[in-house]
Design a protein around this motif. Structure first.
Motif, PDB file in Angstrom:
ATOM      1  N   TRP A   1      -0.109   1.991  -7.218  1.00 39.17           N
ATOM      2  CA  TRP A   1      -0.219   3.433  -7.084  1.00 39.17           C
ATOM      3  C   TRP A   1      -0.874   3.804  -5.757  1.00 39.17           C
ATOM      4  O   TRP A   1      -1.723   3.067  -5.244  1.00 39.17           O
ATOM      5  CB  TRP A   1      -1.081   4.003  -8.212  1.00 39.17           C
ATOM      6  CG  TRP A   1      -0.483   3.846  -9.565  1.00 39.17           C
ATOM      7  CD1 TRP A   1      -0.442   2.707 -10.327  1.00 39.17           C
ATOM      8  CD2 TRP A   1       0.162   4.860 -10.328  1.00 39.17           C
ATOM      9  NE1 TRP A   1       0.192   2.963 -11.512  1.00 39.17           N
ATOM     10  CE2 TRP A   1       0.571   4.273 -11.545  1.00 39.17           C
ATOM     11  CE3 TRP A   1       0.434   6.206 -10.109  1.00 39.17           C
ATOM     12  CZ2 TRP A   1       1.242   4.987 -12.537  1.00 39.17           C
ATOM     13  CZ3 TRP A   1       1.097   6.922 -11.091  1.00 39.17           C
ATOM     14  CH2 TRP A   1       1.495   6.317 -12.285  1.00 39.17           C
ATOM     15  N   GLY A   2      -0.491   4.969  -5.257  1.00 38.15           N
ATOM     16  CA  GLY A   2      -1.204   5.516  -4.123  1.00 38.15           C
ATOM     17  C   GLY A   2      -2.465   6.238  -4.584  1.00 38.15           C
ATOM     18  O   GLY A   2      -2.752   6.299  -5.776  1.00 38.15           O
ATOM     19  N   GLN A   3      -3.177   6.776  -3.611  1.00 38.56           N
ATOM     20  CA  GLN A   3      -4.437   7.463  -3.915  1.00 38.56           C
ATOM     21  C   GLN A   3      -4.226   8.921  -4.287  1.00 38.56           C
ATOM     22  O   GLN A   3      -5.148   9.570  -4.799  1.00 38.56           O
ATOM     23  CB  GLN A   3      -5.373   7.366  -2.711  1.00 38.56           C
ATOM     24  CG  GLN A   3      -5.840   5.949  -2.455  1.00 38.56           C
ATOM     25  CD  GLN A   3      -6.555   5.360  -3.636  1.00 38.56           C
ATOM     26  OE1 GLN A   3      -7.523   5.918  -4.143  1.00 38.56           O
ATOM     27  NE2 GLN A   3      -6.088   4.201  -4.112  1.00 38.56           N
TER      28      GLN A   3
ATOM     29  N   THR B   1      -2.196  12.903  -3.435  1.00 39.11           N
ATOM     30  CA  THR B   1      -2.313  14.037  -2.520  1.00 39.11           C
ATOM     31  C   THR B   1      -2.410  15.300  -3.365  1.00 39.11           C
ATOM     32  O   THR B   1      -1.666  15.465  -4.327  1.00 39.11           O
ATOM     33  CB  THR B   1      -1.134  14.085  -1.532  1.00 39.11           C
ATOM     34  OG1 THR B   1      -1.339  15.141  -0.586  1.00 39.11           O
ATOM     35  CG2 THR B   1       0.200  14.319  -2.233  1.00 39.11           C
TER      36      THR B   1
ATOM     37  N   GLN C   1       0.856  -1.174   0.000  1.00 37.66           N
ATOM     38  CA  GLN C   1       0.000   0.000   0.000  1.00 37.66           C
ATOM     39  C   GLN C   1       0.900   1.234   0.000  1.00 37.66           C
ATOM     40  O   GLN C   1       1.885   1.279   0.738  1.00 37.66           O
ATOM     41  CB  GLN C   1      -0.909   0.049   1.236  1.00 37.66           C
ATOM     42  CG  GLN C   1      -2.005  -1.009   1.255  1.00 37.66           C
ATOM     43  CD  GLN C   1      -1.490  -2.345   1.747  1.00 37.66           C
ATOM     44  OE1 GLN C   1      -0.720  -2.408   2.699  1.00 37.66           O
ATOM     45  NE2 GLN C   1      -1.905  -3.420   1.097  1.00 37.66           N
TER      46      GLN C   1
ATOM     47  N   TYR D   1       0.808  11.613  -7.353  1.00 39.15           N
ATOM     48  CA  TYR D   1       0.747  10.188  -7.055  1.00 39.15           C
ATOM     49  C   TYR D   1       2.157   9.606  -7.018  1.00 39.15           C
ATOM     50  O   TYR D   1       3.005   9.970  -7.824  1.00 39.15           O
ATOM     51  CB  TYR D   1      -0.031   9.434  -8.130  1.00 39.15           C
ATOM     52  CG  TYR D   1      -1.441   9.904  -8.363  1.00 39.15           C
ATOM     53  CD1 TYR D   1      -1.705  10.942  -9.250  1.00 39.15           C
ATOM     54  CD2 TYR D   1      -2.502   9.300  -7.708  1.00 39.15           C
ATOM     55  CE1 TYR D   1      -3.005  11.375  -9.475  1.00 39.15           C
ATOM     56  CE2 TYR D   1      -3.811   9.716  -7.929  1.00 39.15           C
ATOM     57  CZ  TYR D   1      -4.044  10.756  -8.807  1.00 39.15           C
ATOM     58  OH  TYR D   1      -5.337  11.170  -9.017  1.00 39.15           O
TER      59      TYR D   1
ATOM     60  N   VAL E   1       0.837   5.372   0.442  1.00 33.34           N
ATOM     61  CA  VAL E   1       0.041   6.487   0.949  1.00 33.34           C
ATOM     62  C   VAL E   1       0.832   7.770   0.808  1.00 33.34           C
ATOM     63  O   VAL E   1       1.883   7.941   1.451  1.00 33.34           O
ATOM     64  CB  VAL E   1      -0.372   6.268   2.411  1.00 33.34           C
ATOM     65  CG1 VAL E   1      -1.164   7.466   2.919  1.00 33.34           C
ATOM     66  CG2 VAL E   1      -1.180   4.985   2.552  1.00 33.34           C
TER      67      VAL E   1
END
Length: 127
Positions: free
Chosen positions: A117-119, A121, A3, A95, A5
C-alpha cells in the motif's frame, strides 16, 4: 520491494475534479491488479476502484461509478484515478495498492488481498 506513492489530492469544491496518481518504484506493477481504496473520517477503509493487470477488467464501487475512472500507464508504472463531480462524501484519504497474486484478468475489492500500500493522499471536498 515496491514502493507506491500517491499524489494529486487536495482541497476542492463540490462538483470539481481531481486526478490522483499512484507511482510505483522498485518493481514493475505492469500486469498486476491495482486498486484504489479510501478511508473517510471515522470509517473503515473501503474499496473505490480496481483495474486488472491486463487492463481489460475494471470495477467500481457503486458510490463512485459514473464519476471516477481508473486507468494505468504501464510504461510509467503508474495508475490513475480521475475523479469528476466530486461530492462532500468523497472526502477521504485515498490509497493505492497492488495485488501480486490475483491473475492478470482478476480483480479484488477486498483490502486484505492486497500486498503493498501507499501512504495515501488526502482529498477534501467542501461545499
Amino acid at each position: 520491494q515496491v514502493q507506491l506513492v500517491e499524489s494529486g489530492g487536495g482541497l476542492v469544491q463540490a462538483g470539481d475534479s481531481l486526478r490522483l496518481s499512484c507511482a510505483a518504484s522498485g518493481r514493475s506493477v505492469s500486469g498486476y491488479t491495482m486498486g484504489w481504496f479510501r478511508r473517510r473520517p471515522d470509517e473503515a477503509r473501503e474499496f473505490v476502484a480496481v483495474i486488472a493487470g491486463s487492463g481489460d477488467t475494471i470495477y467500481y464501487s457503486d458510490s463512485v461509478k459514473g464519476r471516477f475512472t481508473i486507468s494505468r500507464d504501464n510504461a510509467k508504472n503508474t495508475v490513475y484515478l480521475q475523479m469528476n463531480n466530486l461530492k462532500l462524501e468523497d472526502t477521504a484519504v485515498y490509497y493505492c495498492a497492488v495485488d501480486w497474486l490475483t491473475g492478470p484478468d482478476g480483480v479484488s475489492t477486498l483490502p486484505h488481498e492486497y500486498d503493498y500500500w501507499g501512504q495515501g493522499t488526502r482529498v477534501t471536498v467542501s461545499s
